[in-house]
Design an enzyme around this catalytic site. Structure first.
Site, mmCIF file in Angstrom:
data_model
loop_
_atom_site.group_PDB
_atom_site.id
_atom_site.type_symbol
_atom_site.label_atom_id
_atom_site.label_comp_id
_atom_site.label_asym_id
_atom_site.label_seq_id
_atom_site.Cartn_x
_atom_site.Cartn_y
_atom_site.Cartn_z
ATOM 1 N N HIS A 1 -3.785 -4.910 0.444
ATOM 2 C CA HIS A 1 -2.789 -5.845 1.778
ATOM 3 C C HIS A 1 -3.220 -7.453 1.587
ATOM 4 O O HIS A 1 -3.949 -7.750 2.192
ATOM 5 C CB HIS A 1 -3.316 -4.671 3.042
ATOM 6 C CG HIS A 1 -3.320 -4.027 3.075
ATOM 7 N ND1 HIS A 1 -2.292 -3.425 3.859
ATOM 8 C CD2 HIS A 1 -3.921 -2.966 2.573
ATOM 9 C CE1 HIS A 1 -2.183 -1.924 3.794
ATOM 10 N NE2 HIS A 1 -3.688 -1.556 2.939
ATOM 11 N N CYS B 1 0.613 -1.175 -0.237
ATOM 12 C CA CYS B 1 -0.097 -0.270 -0.008
ATOM 13 C C CYS B 1 0.452 0.926 0.153
ATOM 14 O O CYS B 1 1.345 1.838 -0.980
ATOM 15 C CB CYS B 1 -0.985 -0.056 1.083
ATOM 16 S SG CYS B 1 -1.773 1.293 0.721
ATOM 17 N N GLU C 1 -1.317 -9.495 3.142
ATOM 18 C CA GLU C 1 -1.063 -9.862 4.555
ATOM 19 C C GLU C 1 -2.459 -10.397 4.937
ATOM 20 O O GLU C 1 -2.841 -11.595 6.105
ATOM 21 C CB GLU C 1 -0.600 -8.959 5.424
ATOM 22 C CG GLU C 1 -1.363 -7.757 5.937
ATOM 23 C CD GLU C 1 -1.082 -6.345 5.412
ATOM 24 O OE1 GLU C 1 -0.850 -6.763 3.585
ATOM 25 O OE2 GLU C 1 -1.454 -5.612 5.803
HETATM 26 N N1 GLN Z 1 -1.886 6.410 2.821
HETATM 27 C C1 GLN Z 1 -1.677 5.801 1.239
HETATM 28 C C2 GLN Z 1 -3.176 6.784 1.263
HETATM 29 O O1 GLN Z 1 -4.140 6.571 1.660
HETATM 30 C C3 GLN Z 1 -1.392 4.767 1.798
HETATM 31 C C4 GLN Z 1 -2.753 3.949 3.347
HETATM 32 C C5 GLN Z 1 -1.920 2.091 3.798
HETATM 33 O O2 GLN Z 1 -1.346 2.633 3.395
HETATM 34 N N2 GLN Z 1 -3.231 1.131 3.660
HETATM 35 O O3 GLN Z 1 -3.291 5.610 0.317
#
Ligand code: GLN
Length: 537
Positions: free
Chosen positions: A510, A384, A512
């Site tokens: 994600h 992410c 994970e």
């Molecule tokens: N801050 C970033 C976004 O909002 C990544 C979010 C995250 O890593 N879950 O896109």
């Protein structure tokens, strides 16, 4: 209010005593896992806080925010439930006092209680019970596992405890059992297992009208016969119903220990059900974790490293890959907000994870780590924010876009390589409004990521507001970044990798969150495999 429960539905309520952090989530998931090969288990977690969900909390306060397929942001215990039970949970299965009061207030304004004084008992407790019953009916649950958060006696959980007491009358005595997880200390000065904190905690439970049918004593050693007898006498349970919740180096051993201690026998007797165990594959993988043939070091580089629970699912996903590759993964947490000599810090590391995150703190440190991984050909998995910052690094140092950045931390950057998603631009409320939950992606065939997933159509869970800015797709690709996976409409970059690097991989979702011991997440399997090769060089 007339409650209606399915006649054959069974209920297990788990409370905790003495201390927080004893592992109620894992205990509950382990009991469920033992029953799950025969029954449809629905776990429900009840939290006492007034946030509607944990989505607005800092992970350092409350551990990782777990995201479900349906986009629900829920308590991290759902990670344990999903990993142990192999199911997809739903957001209504996490009840919070925030949700309870939100609903009560709306009902009162609508006039549902006209003429009445709205009270904790019966109105709030009835609402809690109705919530449990409605989840159970909707899911056609065979066994419902209710975990009540916190420690018995906490003010904020009293209404759940009272609702759990009343539940017995509604579902019938033969269909419900109460379990209590407690702590058995072994003070150094006496060096013996002590039962008094448990006696006191059970006293509080009994004052609330609940007598436990199963007591799990968390301890550094297996419980002795003597302590089991003592607890049985003082706490009014059968001796066989006092079992050890041993401290373990690996949580996947807990269902096996519970089984050895007779949990499935106790539960089948209490609830009059027949348990069929299916533990062979699980046991084999647990054995692999105990007897690895190789070892690698993986660094998790983020800003929430003060609390390991902030990255709970990542840690578990590494264990899953580790069990399948018979390779021990030693995890080093690296705090990127105060990094010294990064190259030195990463010298002994075989692979790096840049996890999800928000805001400015620690970002330049993460970008430095990514640069080092790219240049020294160290395996890297960016998750992410990790993908987004890998793009920033690549834009700055490979594409020559000086001071490129994400607009999340610098709106005035000359090169907005990561920018807010169009649909997020007018979002004002912060709770539950990110791009959340499962979204599909289409993978490009001749890529490392495709080889790992072995499928072109994949889906991962998301939690973000920003994306790779489409205006920069062309320049990034021209300089060698491969967009290995895109959203089906080809607008959004979901996966990236670099061709001439052993493992420089990023994922907007994600991965994970969907990893389990039986089925590790492909990108974690890929990272550990690449780290094993790096370790041999
Ligand atoms: N801050 C970033 C976004 O909002 C990544 C979010 C995250 O890593 N879950 O896109």
């Amino acid at each position: 209010m007339i409650f209606f429960s399915m006649p054959k539905m069974k209920w297990i309520v788990l409370t905790g005593g003495v201390l927080s952090g004893l592992g109620k989530g894992i205990a509950s998931a382990s009991i469920g896992m033992l029953l799950s090969s025969k029954y449809k288990i629905i776990p429900i977690k009840c939290d006492g806080y007034l946030n509607v969900d944990p989505g607005t909390m800092n992970p350092i306060e409350h551990g990782e925010v777990y995201v479900l397929e349906d986009g629900g942001e829920v308590d991290m215990d759902f990670g344990h439930y999903e990993r142990f039970l192999g199911i997809n949970c739903k957001s209504e299965w996490n009840l919070t006092m925030g949700k309870v009061f939100d609903t009560i207030r709306k009902k009162e304004r609508r006039g549902d209680y006209l003429g009445k004084t709205v009270q904790y008992i019966p109105h709030v407790t009835n609402l809690i019970i109705e919530w449990w019953l409605s989840v159970a009916r909707k899911e056609k649950a065979e066994v419902v596992l209710i975990e009540i958060g916190g420690t018995i006696g906490d003010i904020e959980n009293e209404l759940y405890v009272e609702a759990a007491r009343q539940l017995k009358k509604i579902v019938g005595e033969q269909n419900i059992m109460y379990a209590h997880l407690t702590y058995i200390p072994i003070p150094a000065c006496v060096n013996e297992q002590k039962s008094k904190p448990t006696q006191q905690s059970i006293n509080i439970l009994r004052e609330r009208g609940i007598t436990p049918d199963l007591i799990i004593g968390r301890s550094a050693e297996m419980l002795t016969d003597e302590i089991k007898n003592k607890i049985a006498t003082f706490c009014d349970v059968k001796k066989e119903a006092v079992i050890s919740g041993l401290d373990v180096d690996n949580i996947y051993k807990i269902p096996l220990i519970f089984e050895q201690e007779g949990v499935s026998k106790i539960v089948s007797k209490e609830l009059n059900i027949k348990v069929k165990l299916k533990l062979k594959k699980w046991k084999g993988l647990v054995k692999n974790l105990d007897s690895p043939e190789k070892k690698v070091r993986i660094a998790i580089c983020g800003k929430y490293t003060r609390l390991e629970d902030s990255y709970a699912s990542i840690v578990e996903a590494l264990k899953h890959a580790s069990a399948h590759l018979k390779c021990k993964v030693e995890i080093n947490f690296v705090e990127t907000s105060k990094l010294g000599d990064i190259r030195k810090e990463l010298e002994k590391i075989d692979g790096v994870i840049i996890p999800g995150g928000f805001g400015e703190r620690g970002v330049e440190g993460k970008i430095e780590v990514i640069k080092c991984c790219r240049e020294t050909r160290k395996p890297l998995l960016g998750i992410c924010y990790g993908l987004q910052l890998s793009v920033v690094e690549f834009a700055r140092n490979v594409c020559g876009l000086k001071n490129a950045n994400t607009t999340e931390i610098n709106e005035k950057t000359p090169y907005t390589v990561i920018d807010i998603l169009p649909e997020q631009k007018n979002v004002l409320e912060k709770g539950g409004t990110m791009r959340l939950g499962a979204y599909p992606a289409v993978l490009q065939k001749d890529t490392k990521i495709f080889d790992l997933y072995k499928n072109a159509n994949v889906s991962e869970r998301h939690r973000h507001r920003y994306e790779v800015n489409p205006e920069y797709h062309e320049i990034l690709q021209r300089n060698g970044m491969v967009f290995s996976g895109m959203s089906p409409d080809r607008k959004l970059v979901e996966f990236i990798e670099l061709k001439n690097h052993p493992y420089f991989v990023g994922c907007q979702g994600h991965p994970e969150l969907k990893s389990t011991l039986l089925k590790p997440a492909p990108l974690f399997y890929g990272l550990v495999s690449a780290a094993m090769i790096k370790n041999q060089q």
